[in-house]
Design a protein around this motif. Structure first.
Motif, PDB file in Angstrom:
ATOM      1  N   GLY A  12       0.799  -1.215   0.000  1.00 63.56           N
ATOM      2  CA  GLY A  12       0.000   0.000   0.000  1.00 63.56           C
ATOM      3  C   GLY A  12       0.832   1.265   0.000  1.00 63.56           C
ATOM      4  N   SER A  13       2.014   1.229  -0.617  1.00 59.41           N
ATOM      5  CA  SER A  13       2.865   2.426  -0.565  1.00 59.41           C
ATOM      6  C   SER A  13       2.238   3.605  -1.310  1.00 59.41           C
ATOM      7  CB  SER A  13       4.272   2.127  -1.089  1.00 59.41           C
ATOM      8  OG  SER A  13       4.264   1.832  -2.470  1.00 59.41           O
ATOM      9  N   ASN A  14       1.533   3.352  -2.409  1.00 61.75           N
ATOM     10  CA  ASN A  14       0.844   4.449  -3.089  1.00 61.75           C
ATOM     11  C   ASN A  14      -0.338   4.939  -2.262  1.00 61.75           C
ATOM     12  OD1 ASN A  14       2.005   5.333  -5.641  1.00 61.75           O
ATOM     13  ND2 ASN A  14       1.772   3.209  -6.288  1.00 61.75           N
ATOM     14  N   PRO A  46       0.292  -5.529   4.228  1.00 63.66           N
ATOM     15  CA  PRO A  46       0.880  -4.635   5.228  1.00 63.66           C
ATOM     16  C   PRO A  46       0.261  -3.235   5.229  1.00 63.66           C
ATOM     17  CG  PRO A  46       2.599  -5.832   4.043  1.00 63.66           C
ATOM     18  CD  PRO A  46       1.310  -6.104   3.335  1.00 63.66           C
ATOM     19  N   GLY A  47      -0.278  -2.799   4.105  1.00 62.47           N
ATOM     20  CA  GLY A  47      -0.868  -1.468   4.039  1.00 62.47           C
ATOM     21  C   GLY A  47      -2.053  -1.272   4.966  1.00 62.47           C
ATOM     22  N   ALA A  91      -4.659   1.051  -5.792  1.00 63.58           N
ATOM     23  CA  ALA A  91      -3.273   1.317  -5.412  1.00 63.58           C
ATOM     24  C   ALA A  91      -2.584  -0.016  -5.155  1.00 63.58           C
ATOM     25  CB  ALA A  91      -3.224   2.223  -4.177  1.00 63.58           C
ATOM     26  N   GLY A  92      -2.205  -0.671  -6.241  1.00 62.56           N
ATOM     27  CA  GLY A  92      -1.605  -1.994  -6.116  1.00 62.56           C
ATOM     28  C   GLY A  92      -2.642  -3.049  -5.795  1.00 62.56           C
ATOM     29  N   HIS A 179       4.797   7.729  -6.201  1.00 63.75           N
ATOM     30  CA  HIS A 179       4.413   8.341  -4.930  1.00 63.75           C
ATOM     31  C   HIS A 179       4.249   9.848  -5.049  1.00 63.75           C
ATOM     32  CE1 HIS A 179       6.354   4.701  -2.686  1.00 63.75           C
ATOM     33  NE2 HIS A 179       5.209   4.402  -3.263  1.00 63.75           N
ATOM     34  N   ILE A 180       4.833  10.436  -6.070  1.00 63.20           N
ATOM     35  CA  ILE A 180       4.698  11.877  -6.318  1.00 63.20           C
ATOM     36  C   ILE A 180       3.476  12.168  -7.179  1.00 63.20           C
ATOM     37  CG2 ILE A 180       5.761  13.885  -7.430  1.00 63.20           C
ATOM     38  CD1 ILE A 180       8.507  12.556  -6.691  1.00 63.20           C
TER      39      ILE A 180
END
Length: 195
Positions: A12-14, A46-47, A91-92, A179-180
């Protein structure tokens, strides 16, 4: 308040980048928008912990518990709709969505893909870009349509392909750009929606 529901399958980084941007950019005050829920098809994503730590509702719907893709998507739509979303953000989320799901959220369903679409839709984008001899790769934020990795392009970021790149090293640099551009594209999209 315009609710955003984010779908994830892993880290879930995005999603985290969007949540942080919403907090830093005061989206609740400036855009009348908030991340209302994060849903995953995997209980071990994990997100989910990040979302919970930020006070966001979470829900898991295991796609393996459903007899068909259509049954899963119907249950997913019901869960998403509980949050009355103005926007649904992938998001993924590693599931191909049914045409019925896509139609239900037409005009308010966004995705990010790790290539410069229309080049390299689908999987293994970084290795395919390297194998094709591309000098540049990148990421694309787009509206989701029934056709995989198509739809109106909202934002792109370009990343050079270096001579010693592997799929992993290229993926890492592209992810930094995702991410930007993803939070920016979501905010811009929200600005264009009716209040």
């Amino acid at each position: 308040m315009r609710n955003i529901v984010i779908l994830i399958s892993g880290s879930g980084s995005n999603m985290a980048a969007i949540v942080r941007a919403a907090e830093r950019g005061h989206w609740a005050q400036r855009l009348n928008a908030r991340v209302a829920a994060v849903l995953s098809n995997r209980a071990d994503a994990p997100g989910l912990a990040f979302a919970q730590d930020h006070g966001i509702a979470t829900q898991v719907l295991d796609h393996k518990a459903f007899a068909s893709r259509e049954d899963f998507d119907a249950a997913l739509m019901a869960e998403i709709d509980r949050h009355a979303p103005a926007l649904v953000v992938l998001a993924g989320f590693m599931r191909i969505l049914t045409p019925g799901f896509v139609a239900h959220y037409a005009g308010r369903l966004l995705n990010i893909h790790p290539s410069l679409l229309p080049a390299f839709p689908g999987l293994n984008t970084h290795q395919r870009a390297i194998d094709a001899g591309c000098r540049f790769a990148g990421a694309t934020v787009h509206q989701v349509t029934a056709e995989l990795d198509h739809g109106t392009i909202l934002a792109q970021a370009v990343v050079p392909v270096l001579a010693d790149d592997t799929a992993d090293s290229l993926a890492e640099r592209v992810l930094g750009q995702e991410h930007i551009i993803y939070p920016r594209a979501v905010a811009e999209f929200l600005r264009g929606l009716p209040s």
